[in-house]
Design an enzyme around this catalytic site. Structure first.
Site, PDB file in Angstrom:
ATOM      1  N   GLY A  45      13.015  30.957  17.358  1.00  0.00           N
ATOM      2  CA  GLY A  45      12.249  32.040  16.763  1.00  0.00           C
ATOM      3  C   GLY A  45      13.199  33.025  16.101  1.00  0.00           C
ATOM      4  O   GLY A  45      14.355  33.158  16.519  1.00  0.00           O
ATOM      5  N   GLN A  50      15.817  41.104  12.728  1.00  0.00           N
ATOM      6  CA  GLN A  50      17.089  40.484  13.122  1.00  0.00           C
ATOM      7  C   GLN A  50      17.962  40.143  11.926  1.00  0.00           C
ATOM      8  O   GLN A  50      19.167  39.926  12.079  1.00  0.00           O
ATOM      9  CB  GLN A  50      16.835  39.201  13.930  1.00  0.00           C
ATOM     10  CG  GLN A  50      16.252  39.466  15.306  1.00  0.00           C
ATOM     11  CD  GLN A  50      16.115  38.167  16.071  1.00  0.00           C
ATOM     12  OE1 GLN A  50      15.140  37.429  15.894  1.00  0.00           O
ATOM     13  NE2 GLN A  50      17.080  37.869  16.912  1.00  0.00           N
ATOM     14  N   CYS A  99      18.496  35.359  23.081  1.00  0.00           N
ATOM     15  CA  CYS A  99      18.170  35.964  21.789  1.00  0.00           C
ATOM     16  C   CYS A  99      19.352  35.760  20.851  1.00  0.00           C
ATOM     17  O   CYS A  99      20.501  35.946  21.266  1.00  0.00           O
ATOM     18  CB  CYS A  99      17.894  37.452  21.986  1.00  0.00           C
ATOM     19  SG  CYS A  99      17.463  38.309  20.466  1.00  0.00           S
ATOM     20  N   LEU A 100      19.070  35.386  19.609  1.00  0.00           N
ATOM     21  CA  LEU A 100      20.157  35.151  18.652  1.00  0.00           C
ATOM     22  C   LEU A 100      20.963  36.426  18.394  1.00  0.00           C
ATOM     23  O   LEU A 100      22.124  36.351  17.993  1.00  0.00           O
ATOM     24  CB  LEU A 100      19.595  34.602  17.335  1.00  0.00           C
ATOM     25  CG  LEU A 100      18.963  33.212  17.417  1.00  0.00           C
ATOM     26  CD1 LEU A 100      18.396  32.808  16.067  1.00  0.00           C
ATOM     27  CD2 LEU A 100      19.959  32.175  17.913  1.00  0.00           C
ATOM     28  N   HIS A 141       8.294  37.328  22.720  1.00  0.00           N
ATOM     29  CA  HIS A 141       9.679  37.744  22.477  1.00  0.00           C
ATOM     30  C   HIS A 141       9.861  38.199  21.018  1.00  0.00           C
ATOM     31  O   HIS A 141      10.440  39.252  20.753  1.00  0.00           O
ATOM     32  CB  HIS A 141      10.632  36.583  22.809  1.00  0.00           C
ATOM     33  CG  HIS A 141      12.071  36.874  22.533  1.00  0.00           C
ATOM     34  ND1 HIS A 141      13.012  37.009  23.522  1.00  0.00           N
ATOM     35  CD2 HIS A 141      12.748  37.050  21.364  1.00  0.00           C
ATOM     36  CE1 HIS A 141      14.193  37.267  22.979  1.00  0.00           C
ATOM     37  NE2 HIS A 141      14.058  37.292  21.665  1.00  0.00           N
ATOM     38  N   GLU A 142       9.339  37.400  20.073  1.00  0.00           N
ATOM     39  CA  GLU A 142       9.523  37.737  18.655  1.00  0.00           C
ATOM     40  C   GLU A 142       8.695  38.967  18.285  1.00  0.00           C
ATOM     41  O   GLU A 142       9.140  39.810  17.498  1.00  0.00           O
ATOM     42  CB  GLU A 142       9.148  36.548  17.762  1.00  0.00           C
ATOM     43  CG  GLU A 142       9.998  35.298  17.970  1.00  0.00           C
ATOM     44  CD  GLU A 142      11.494  35.571  17.932  1.00  0.00           C
ATOM     45  OE1 GLU A 142      11.936  36.459  17.186  1.00  0.00           O
ATOM     46  OE2 GLU A 142      12.233  34.907  18.689  1.00  0.00           O
ATOM     47  N   HIS A 145      10.458  42.113  18.870  1.00  0.00           N
ATOM     48  CA  HIS A 145      11.446  42.496  17.859  1.00  0.00           C
ATOM     49  C   HIS A 145      10.814  43.401  16.800  1.00  0.00           C
ATOM     50  O   HIS A 145      11.469  44.296  16.263  1.00  0.00           O
ATOM     51  CB  HIS A 145      12.030  41.255  17.176  1.00  0.00           C
ATOM     52  CG  HIS A 145      13.161  40.623  17.930  1.00  0.00           C
ATOM     53  ND1 HIS A 145      14.338  41.270  18.192  1.00  0.00           N
ATOM     54  CD2 HIS A 145      13.297  39.373  18.455  1.00  0.00           C
ATOM     55  CE1 HIS A 145      15.158  40.455  18.857  1.00  0.00           C
ATOM     56  NE2 HIS A 145      14.552  39.301  19.033  1.00  0.00           N
TER      57      HIS A 145
HETATM   58 NI    NI Z   1      15.332  37.639  20.038  1.00  0.00          NI
END
Ligand code: NI
Length: 186
Positions: A45, A50, A99-100, A141-142, A145
Protein backbone atom coordinates in the site's frame (compact mmCIF):
# COMPACT_ATOMS: atom_id res chain seq x y z
CA UNK A 1 8.39 7.22 -12.45
CA UNK A 2 9.65 6.09 -9.08
CA UNK A 3 9.13 8.82 -6.48
CA UNK A 4 11.16 9.20 -3.29
CA UNK A 5 9.26 8.08 -0.19
CA UNK A 6 9.19 10.46 2.77
CA UNK A 7 10.77 9.10 5.90
CA UNK A 8 9.49 9.19 9.45
CA UNK A 9 10.04 12.69 10.77
CA UNK A 10 9.29 14.42 7.46
CA UNK A 11 6.64 17.11 7.79
CA UNK A 12 4.86 15.90 4.64
CA UNK A 13 3.66 12.80 6.48
CA UNK A 14 1.79 14.98 9.00
CA UNK A 15 0.45 17.57 6.60
CA UNK A 16 -3.28 18.09 6.10
CA UNK A 17 -4.59 16.46 2.90
CA UNK A 18 -7.06 17.86 0.37
CA UNK A 19 -9.69 16.05 -1.69
CA UNK A 20 -8.72 15.11 -5.25
CA UNK A 21 -10.69 17.17 -7.77
CA UNK A 22 -12.56 15.22 -10.40
CA UNK A 23 -10.73 17.01 -13.20
CA UNK A 24 -7.31 16.77 -11.53
CA UNK A 25 -5.10 16.98 -14.59
CA UNK A 26 -2.36 14.44 -13.83
CA UNK A 27 -4.53 11.88 -12.05
CA UNK A 28 -3.61 8.89 -14.28
CA UNK A 29 0.06 9.75 -14.16
CA UNK A 30 -0.02 10.19 -10.38
CA UNK A 31 -1.72 6.81 -9.90
CA UNK A 32 0.74 5.06 -12.18
CA UNK A 33 3.70 6.68 -10.37
CA UNK A 34 2.29 5.61 -7.02
CA UNK A 35 1.92 1.98 -8.13
CA UNK A 36 5.41 1.98 -9.64
CA UNK A 37 6.89 3.44 -6.45
CA UNK A 38 5.00 0.95 -4.27
CA UNK A 39 6.02 -2.10 -6.35
CA UNK A 40 9.65 -0.98 -6.49
CA UNK A 41 9.69 -0.80 -2.68
CA UNK A 42 7.84 -4.12 -2.33
CA UNK A 43 4.95 -2.47 -0.48
CA UNK A 44 1.32 -3.54 -0.43
CA UNK A 45 0.00 0.00 0.00
CA UNK A 46 1.11 3.57 -0.60
CA UNK A 47 -0.63 6.84 0.29
CA UNK A 48 -0.04 10.11 -1.56
CA UNK A 49 1.40 11.97 1.47
CA UNK A 50 4.20 9.38 1.53
CA UNK A 51 5.38 10.72 -1.81
CA UNK A 52 4.89 14.32 -0.70
CA UNK A 53 1.51 14.81 -2.40
CA UNK A 54 -0.99 16.18 0.15
CA UNK A 55 -4.06 14.63 -1.50
CA UNK A 56 -6.60 12.07 -0.30
CA UNK A 57 -5.63 9.09 -2.41
CA UNK A 58 -3.95 5.77 -1.79
CA UNK A 59 -3.23 2.62 -3.78
CA UNK A 60 -3.02 -1.00 -2.63
CA UNK A 61 -2.02 -4.33 -4.14
CA UNK A 62 -2.07 -7.32 -1.85
CA UNK A 63 -0.87 -9.88 -4.38
CA UNK A 64 2.77 -9.85 -3.17
CA UNK A 65 1.58 -11.29 0.14
CA UNK A 66 1.65 -15.03 0.52
CA UNK A 67 -1.63 -16.23 -1.05
CA UNK A 68 -1.79 -19.20 1.29
CA UNK A 69 -1.62 -17.05 4.40
CA UNK A 70 -3.72 -14.21 3.03
CA UNK A 71 -6.19 -15.72 0.63
CA UNK A 72 -8.32 -12.62 0.23
CA UNK A 73 -5.34 -10.49 -0.79
CA UNK A 74 -4.85 -12.10 -4.18
CA UNK A 75 -6.02 -9.71 -6.87
CA UNK A 76 -6.72 -7.05 -4.26
CA UNK A 77 -5.44 -4.17 -6.39
CA UNK A 78 -7.30 -0.92 -6.00
CA UNK A 79 -7.16 2.84 -6.05
CA UNK A 80 -8.99 4.73 -3.30
CA UNK A 81 -9.80 8.36 -4.01
CA UNK A 82 -11.35 10.70 -1.43
CA UNK A 83 -12.21 7.85 0.94
CA UNK A 84 -14.45 8.42 3.96
CA UNK A 85 -14.44 5.98 6.82
CA UNK A 86 -18.13 5.27 7.58
CA UNK A 87 -17.54 2.90 10.47
CA UNK A 88 -15.37 0.16 11.85
CA UNK A 89 -16.84 -2.97 13.40
CA UNK A 90 -15.79 -6.34 14.72
CA UNK A 91 -13.26 -7.33 17.28
CA UNK A 92 -9.90 -5.65 17.43
CA UNK A 93 -7.01 -7.91 16.44
CA UNK A 94 -3.25 -7.43 16.47
CA UNK A 95 -1.07 -7.48 13.37
CA UNK A 96 2.59 -6.66 13.04
CA UNK A 97 2.51 -3.62 10.76
CA UNK A 98 5.29 -2.03 8.82
CA UNK A 99 5.46 1.10 6.69
CA UNK A 100 7.58 2.15 3.71
CA UNK A 101 8.20 5.46 5.50
CA UNK A 102 9.52 3.60 8.57
CA UNK A 103 11.87 0.93 7.19
CA UNK A 104 12.87 -2.07 9.29
CA UNK A 105 10.44 -1.42 12.13
CA UNK A 106 7.46 -3.72 12.62
CA UNK A 107 5.16 -3.57 15.61
CA UNK A 108 1.83 -5.03 16.63
CA UNK A 109 -1.10 -2.71 16.10
CA UNK A 110 -4.65 -3.50 17.22
CA UNK A 111 -7.47 -2.51 14.86
CA UNK A 112 -11.14 -3.44 14.40
CA UNK A 113 -11.72 -6.34 12.00
CA UNK A 114 -13.94 -4.57 9.46
CA UNK A 115 -14.11 -1.16 7.87
CA UNK A 116 -16.96 0.35 5.87
CA UNK A 117 -15.69 2.91 3.42
CA UNK A 118 -17.09 5.32 0.85
CA UNK A 119 -14.58 6.06 -1.89
CA UNK A 120 -14.14 6.80 -5.58
CA UNK A 121 -12.22 4.57 -7.96
CA UNK A 122 -9.83 5.87 -10.61
CA UNK A 123 -12.76 6.58 -12.97
CA UNK A 124 -14.46 8.54 -10.17
CA UNK A 125 -17.24 6.01 -9.69
CA UNK A 126 -18.50 6.09 -6.13
CA UNK A 127 -18.48 2.91 -4.01
CA UNK A 128 -19.61 2.02 -0.51
CA UNK A 129 -18.00 -1.23 0.55
CA UNK A 130 -17.15 -3.28 3.62
CA UNK A 131 -13.60 -4.70 3.80
CA UNK A 132 -12.52 -7.41 6.20
CA UNK A 133 -9.39 -9.08 7.49
CA UNK A 134 -6.13 -8.17 5.79
CA UNK A 135 -7.91 -6.01 3.22
CA UNK A 136 -9.37 -3.93 6.05
CA UNK A 137 -5.97 -3.82 7.74
CA UNK A 138 -4.17 -2.42 4.70
CA UNK A 139 -6.93 0.13 4.11
CA UNK A 140 -6.93 1.25 7.76
CA UNK A 141 -3.16 1.76 7.66
CA UNK A 142 -3.23 3.72 4.38
CA UNK A 143 -6.30 5.73 5.42
CA UNK A 144 -4.40 6.81 8.51
CA UNK A 145 -1.70 8.31 6.27
CA UNK A 146 -4.35 10.66 4.84
CA UNK A 147 -5.04 11.80 8.40
CA UNK A 148 -1.35 12.30 9.17
CA UNK A 149 -1.31 9.24 11.43
CA UNK A 150 1.49 6.64 11.48
CA UNK A 151 1.28 3.17 12.97
CA UNK A 152 3.94 4.06 15.51
CA UNK A 153 1.50 6.61 16.98
CA UNK A 154 -0.49 3.68 18.39
CA UNK A 155 2.37 2.09 20.30
CA UNK A 156 2.28 1.96 24.06
CA UNK A 157 4.64 4.20 26.01
CA UNK A 158 6.97 1.29 26.58
CA UNK A 159 7.07 0.16 22.93
CA UNK A 160 7.55 3.79 21.85
CA UNK A 161 10.55 4.07 24.13
CA UNK A 162 11.96 0.88 22.68
CA UNK A 163 11.81 2.06 19.06
CA UNK A 164 12.66 5.70 19.76
CA UNK A 165 16.33 5.55 18.88
CA UNK A 166 15.61 3.64 15.67
CA UNK A 167 12.99 6.22 14.70
CA UNK A 168 15.48 9.00 15.38
CA UNK A 169 18.00 7.30 13.12
CA UNK A 170 15.46 6.99 10.33
CA UNK A 171 14.55 10.66 10.59
CA UNK A 172 18.24 11.55 10.33
CA UNK A 173 18.65 9.44 7.22
CA UNK A 174 20.86 6.92 8.98
CA UNK A 175 19.30 3.97 7.22
CA UNK A 176 19.94 1.92 4.10
CA UNK A 177 16.55 1.60 2.46
CA UNK A 178 16.43 -0.34 -0.79
CA UNK A 179 14.40 2.41 -2.44
CA UNK A 180 14.77 6.19 -2.79
CA UNK A 181 13.72 8.10 0.32
CA UNK A 182 13.53 11.74 1.28
CA UNK A 183 14.52 12.74 4.78
CA UNK A 184 13.70 15.88 6.76
CA UNK A 185 15.89 18.85 5.97
CA UNK A 186 18.25 19.78 8.74
NI1 NI B 1 2.53 3.27 5.87
Amino acid sequence: MILPILSFGHYGLREETREVEKDYPQLKEMISNMFETMYHANGVGLAAPQVNIPLRIFVVDGSPLDPIEDENMEGFKKVFINPTKLNETGEEWPYEEGCLSIPDIREDVWRPANIRLRYFDQDFNEHVEVFKGMQARVIQHEYDHLEGVLFTDYLSGLRKKMVKSRLNKISKGQINAEYPMRFPKK
